[in-house]
Enzyme design. Structure first.
Site, PDB file in Angstrom:
ATOM      1  N   LYS A  35       1.768  -0.204 -11.754  1.00 56.74           N
ATOM      2  CA  LYS A  35       1.647  -0.677 -10.511  1.00 56.74           C
ATOM      3  C   LYS A  35       1.189  -0.959  -9.072  1.00 56.74           C
ATOM      4  O   LYS A  35       0.209  -0.324  -9.089  1.00 56.74           O
ATOM      5  CB  LYS A  35       3.111   0.827  -9.705  1.00 56.74           C
ATOM      6  CG  LYS A  35       2.487   1.802  -9.995  1.00 56.74           C
ATOM      7  CD  LYS A  35       2.852   2.998  -9.308  1.00 56.74           C
ATOM      8  CE  LYS A  35       1.945   4.525  -9.508  1.00 56.74           C
ATOM      9  NZ  LYS A  35       2.645   5.744  -9.549  1.00 56.74           N
ATOM     10  N   ARG A 133      12.199  13.863  -5.157  1.00 57.57           N
ATOM     11  CA  ARG A 133      11.944  12.687  -5.513  1.00 57.57           C
ATOM     12  C   ARG A 133      12.503  11.724  -5.505  1.00 57.57           C
ATOM     13  O   ARG A 133      14.393  12.354  -5.364  1.00 57.57           O
ATOM     14  CB  ARG A 133      10.628  12.287  -5.716  1.00 57.57           C
ATOM     15  CG  ARG A 133      10.068  10.490  -4.909  1.00 57.57           C
ATOM     16  CD  ARG A 133       8.608  10.315  -5.085  1.00 57.57           C
ATOM     17  NE  ARG A 133       8.038   9.951  -6.176  1.00 57.57           N
ATOM     18  CZ  ARG A 133       7.484   9.533  -7.149  1.00 57.57           C
ATOM     19  NH1 ARG A 133       6.153   9.856  -6.286  1.00 57.57           N
ATOM     20  NH2 ARG A 133       6.835   8.727  -7.955  1.00 57.57           N
ATOM     21  N   TYR A 261     -17.047  -1.794  19.482  1.00 60.46           N
ATOM     22  CA  TYR A 261     -15.936  -0.968  20.308  1.00 60.46           C
ATOM     23  C   TYR A 261     -15.723   0.205  20.624  1.00 60.46           C
ATOM     24  O   TYR A 261     -16.054   0.883  19.584  1.00 60.46           O
ATOM     25  CB  TYR A 261     -14.530  -1.497  20.121  1.00 60.46           C
ATOM     26  CG  TYR A 261     -13.542  -2.860  19.160  1.00 60.46           C
ATOM     27  CD1 TYR A 261     -13.636  -3.813  20.181  1.00 60.46           C
ATOM     28  CD2 TYR A 261     -14.422  -3.281  17.929  1.00 60.46           C
ATOM     29  CE1 TYR A 261     -13.480  -4.995  20.812  1.00 60.46           C
ATOM     30  CE2 TYR A 261     -13.330  -4.829  18.065  1.00 60.46           C
ATOM     31  CZ  TYR A 261     -13.323  -5.472  18.777  1.00 60.46           C
ATOM     32  OH  TYR A 261     -13.119  -6.867  18.524  1.00 60.46           O
ATOM     33  N   MET A 309     -11.952  -5.420  13.065  1.00 61.97           N
ATOM     34  CA  MET A 309     -10.952  -6.034  11.495  1.00 61.97           C
ATOM     35  C   MET A 309     -11.869  -7.131  10.394  1.00 61.97           C
ATOM     36  O   MET A 309     -11.191  -7.037   9.832  1.00 61.97           O
ATOM     37  CB  MET A 309     -10.345  -7.086  12.536  1.00 61.97           C
ATOM     38  CG  MET A 309      -8.677  -7.821  11.876  1.00 61.97           C
ATOM     39  SD  MET A 309      -8.062  -8.924  13.000  1.00 61.97           S
ATOM     40  CE  MET A 309      -7.234  -7.204  13.617  1.00 61.97           C
TER      41      MET A 309
END
Ligand SMILES: *Cc1c(COP(=O)(O)O)cnc(C)c1O
Length: 370
Positions: A35, A133, A261, A309
């Site tokens: 998955k 779940r 930053y 980023m």
């Protein structure tokens, strides 16, 4: 064009881990969990490699993931962990995707799809034995079985549940889950069904427990060399994913210079600072700010200042030989050095599962086949 960042997947290590899992499960069949694009390792490539290793089945979350495997020619049974929408029942039949079943609407839709095709469609009955779940609750099982008995084109091919606390090996709750599971299996059999597959274990269950009733296990993280829990550090699992970038610039900055930053790091001495074009948009967690280490030329080097980023900064003051173009290993092995998924996850206050998923799915991947 060359992307500066790459995820390198070592398929030989994947195969090694698979054989470790198989040995731990007494050579019984394994469903390899692929998955989330095989936890970022690439579901198609992983499924191909593990088909060669004779994985019995593959597990994905959603039908589209299963369809992608089918389109790539994977022909082993595929189990859908999150079920499916009833509207997709016909597609499940056509693509031979088997849902974990915890929804009677889907069961009815599958019955209709099976009837239309003259086939009996398999499902694995999912029981919630304590994960809280997805799954039918044990007290619902008899009623569910009565309904399924009336659906001629649906067959219970497996009974499945999921462990909540197996990473805590000594926790007695796991045995309680197993007992509940075994009792439900008894009722399934008493109702006249003959499920072929009985399975409960994820990686920590597989390596840490013994469930005599079960004839299939569902390892995920251990195949990728992740850590199934603190008590599993002794296992011989090899890291599969390596994440690399390159030094893009090296600057000399005086003592007292603020870095990145917010100036969350200020140099205490005249410093050499290397800039590496990788950041949180590439899945490198921003939370590691001022905490992470990376490997350059086999040596550990400190990451400083806020993760951007697309950039991180390294303090290479003590490594003046570092050059533009040098390879930076953010995760995985470099020579004798290793940044494990678990270590990187610790700096990011998360688990290696999440680190693998986010890094692996956002970067170009290259496969080592060896
Ligand atoms: C993800 C998952 C697994 C695999 O768990 P790991 O801890 O990665 O081995 C097994 N079963 C189910 C139902 C899952 O959702």
């Amino acid at each position: 064009m060359k992307h500066p960042n790459q995820v390198i997947i070592d398929l030989a290590s994947l195969r090694h881990n698979f054989s470790q899992a198989r040995a731990a499960f007494g050579d019984r069949p394994l469903l390899a969990v692929v998955k989330a694009d095989a936890y970022g390792h690439g579901a198609v490539e992983v499924a191909r490699a593990l088909t060669d290793e004779d994985a019995e089945m593959f597990g994905v979350a959603h039908p589209v993931e299963g369809a992608r495997l089918r389109a790539a020619g994977i022909d082993r049974p595929i189990l859908l962990f999150c079920g499916a929408h009833p509207d997709d029942a016909g597609d499940l039949a056509d693509q031979e995707l088997t849902p974990m079943l915890f929804d009677l609407e889907l069961a009815r839709a599958l019955d209709a799809a099976g009837r239309a095709r003259g086939r009996v469609l398999p499902v694995h009955l999912k029981i919630d034995t304590g994960m809280g779940r997805a799954g039918f609750r044990p007290e619902q099982v008899d009623e569910v079985l009565a309904i399924l008995a009336g659906l001629d084109h649906v067959r219970i091919d497996g009974v499945v549940s999921h462990l909540a606390l197996a990473d805590d090996v000594a926790n007695p709750f796991t045995a309680r889950q197993y007992e509940t599971f075994a009792a439900c299996v008894e009722r399934v059999r008493a109702a006249g069904f003959n499920p072929r597959w009985l399975h409960l274990s994820n990686s920590p269950g597989l390596f840490g427990q013994n469930f005599p009733l079960c004839n299939l296990a569902r390892p995920g993280i251990s195949l990728y060399g992740g850590l199934p829990g603190e008590s599993f550090r002794h296992l011989d699992l090899q890291p599969v994913m390596r994440f690399v970038s390159r030094i893009a610039q090296v600057n000399r900055l005086p003592a007292g210079s603020g870095i990145s930053y917010g100036h969350r790091f200020v140099t205490e001495r005249d410093s050499l600072v290397a800039a590496v074009p990788v950041g949180y948009s590439d899945g490198y967690p921003r939370l590691v700010t001022n905490r992470a280490e990376v490997l350059v030329r086999g040596r550990r080097i400190r990451q400083i200042g806020t993760v951007c980023m697309n950039w991180i900064l390294l303090d290479v003051t003590d490594h003046p030989d570092v050059r533009i173009g040098d390879r930076v290993t953010l995760l995985g092995r470099d020579g004798d050095g290793l940044i494990s998924g678990d270590e990187l996850a610790g700096w990011a206050q998360t688990i290696d599962y999440e680190v693998f998923c986010s890094i692996g799915s956002r970067n170009p991947r290259q496969y080592l086949r060896a």
